[in-house]
Design an enzyme around this catalytic site. Sequence first.
Site, PDB file in Angstrom:
ATOM      1  N   LYS A 107       1.044  -1.062  -0.022  1.00  0.00           N
ATOM      2  CA  LYS A 107      -0.098   0.096  -0.023  1.00  0.00           C
ATOM      3  C   LYS A 107       0.880   1.329   0.013  1.00  0.00           C
ATOM      4  O   LYS A 107       2.124   1.115   0.322  1.00  0.00           O
ATOM      5  CB  LYS A 107      -0.975   0.041   1.291  1.00  0.00           C
ATOM      6  CG  LYS A 107      -0.230   0.212   2.594  1.00  0.00           C
ATOM      7  CD  LYS A 107       0.210   1.380   3.163  1.00  0.00           C
ATOM      8  CE  LYS A 107       0.689   1.419   4.470  1.00  0.00           C
ATOM      9  NZ  LYS A 107       1.839   2.303   4.864  1.00  0.00           N
TER      10      LYS A 107
ATOM     11  N   ASP B 213      -2.177  -1.555  11.057  1.00  0.00           N
ATOM     12  CA  ASP B 213      -2.604  -1.490   9.385  1.00  0.00           C
ATOM     13  C   ASP B 213      -2.783  -3.012   8.885  1.00  0.00           C
ATOM     14  O   ASP B 213      -3.181  -3.009   7.667  1.00  0.00           O
ATOM     15  CB  ASP B 213      -1.614  -0.623   8.877  1.00  0.00           C
ATOM     16  CG  ASP B 213      -0.294  -1.170   8.868  1.00  0.00           C
ATOM     17  OD1 ASP B 213       0.070  -2.228   9.315  1.00  0.00           O
ATOM     18  OD2 ASP B 213       0.755  -0.813   7.907  1.00  0.00           O
TER      19      ASP B 213
HETATM   20  O1  C5P Z   1       0.502  -1.318  15.348  1.00  0.00           O
HETATM   21  P1  C5P Z   1       1.912  -1.663  14.951  1.00  0.00           P
HETATM   22  O2  C5P Z   1       2.655  -2.609  15.784  1.00  0.00           O
HETATM   23  O3  C5P Z   1       2.171  -1.698  13.473  1.00  0.00           O
HETATM   24  O4  C5P Z   1       2.496  -0.242  15.179  1.00  0.00           O
HETATM   25  C1  C5P Z   1       3.841   0.062  15.322  1.00  0.00           C
HETATM   26  C2  C5P Z   1       4.263   0.994  16.352  1.00  0.00           C
HETATM   27  O5  C5P Z   1       3.858   2.433  15.627  1.00  0.00           O
HETATM   28  C3  C5P Z   1       3.620   1.108  17.622  1.00  0.00           C
HETATM   29  O6  C5P Z   1       4.134   0.420  18.578  1.00  0.00           O
HETATM   30  C4  C5P Z   1       3.337   2.562  17.910  1.00  0.00           C
HETATM   31  O7  C5P Z   1       4.208   3.116  18.730  1.00  0.00           O
HETATM   32  C5  C5P Z   1       3.180   3.209  16.580  1.00  0.00           C
HETATM   33  N1  C5P Z   1       1.993   3.540  16.143  1.00  0.00           N
HETATM   34  C6  C5P Z   1       1.076   4.644  16.835  1.00  0.00           C
HETATM   35  N2  C5P Z   1      -0.170   4.992  16.458  1.00  0.00           N
HETATM   36  C7  C5P Z   1      -0.912   4.235  15.291  1.00  0.00           C
HETATM   37  C8  C5P Z   1      -0.059   3.192  14.856  1.00  0.00           C
HETATM   38  C9  C5P Z   1       1.203   2.597  15.361  1.00  0.00           C
HETATM   39  O8  C5P Z   1       1.725   5.291  17.835  1.00  0.00           O
HETATM   40  N3  C5P Z   1      -1.944   4.387  15.006  1.00  0.00           N
END
Ligand code: C5P
Length: 277
Positions: free
Chosen positions: A8, A135
């Site tokens: 994406k 995501d």
């Molecule tokens: O959800 P995911 O593990 O892919 O996200 C990686 C990091 O990005 C999270 O640990 C968080 O610190 C940050 N994040 C965030 N807000 C979001 C998505 C991700 O702060 N909406």
Amino acid sequence: MRVRAFAKINLSLRVLGRRPDGYHELRTMFQSIALHDTLTIRRVRGPFTLTCDDSTCPGGRDNLVWRAAEKVWRAAGRRGPPRGVAIHLSKRIPMQAGLGGGSSDAAAAIRALAKTWGLRDEQRQHALAASLGADVPYFLEGGTVLGVERGDVLFPLTDRSPAWVVLVIPPFGVSTKQAFGWFDRAGDSPRLKRSSVPNDFERVVGERHPEIRRSIRALRSAGASLATLSGSGAAVFGLFSRRPEADAAAAELWAPGRRTIVTRTIDRRTCRRLAAK
Ligand code: C5P
């Protein structure tokens, strides 16, 4: 069974502030592109295995595909560690690029394994995807989608008109967690608020990596109708209506150590039709 996991780009990305759960409130427009990884799924005797054709791709439990397999296995009511399936991952989506490669692989694994192990409930699949990463649910959907809250509450939109996409991949990656940290430290300044750039990470990531700024500027000069960072980077993309313009921009942007990829946007129907071919 072979399944495609499409990458994406984010056509826009607004970070609206920190949430009580430590995540950030987002408003982002996701768009599927034709660039994809491929998962080959075979039934085998014995424990679940995961192999990858890219040695820099994490194996074992560090890979979201492995964690997706464990979660689907348990949600399907099975006990012990997952077994009976071997997945080979053919990696084409650059990593730490903001193109969602790891998340898309995980969503593709959820879809395929839910079929194999009999987990039909789509809401369970969505919840399971969200538990793997903010995501991941988007990749169960595909096409042009508005994502809000953590980026996991989704509103599928009418597909935007097709475009050619030039991806510029620098020789370094950007960690999403770190980029959110940079954003927090920059503060909610009026300068950021008034920003007319389509992606709120562009400034804070561009400050640390001037090469990213230069690539965005070069894509704009080459005639891109939109040029910005994808996710929190490090990939930059430019949109073009005609293939020759995209090819010319890719040739111009190429430099030693840097990769350029010409691909195109794909709509939701195409995404779904090609996902399991
Ligand atoms: O959800 P995911 O593990 O892919 O996200 C990686 C990091 O990005 C999270 O640990 C968080 O610190 C940050 N994040 C965030 N807000 C979001 C998505 C991700 O702060 N909406």
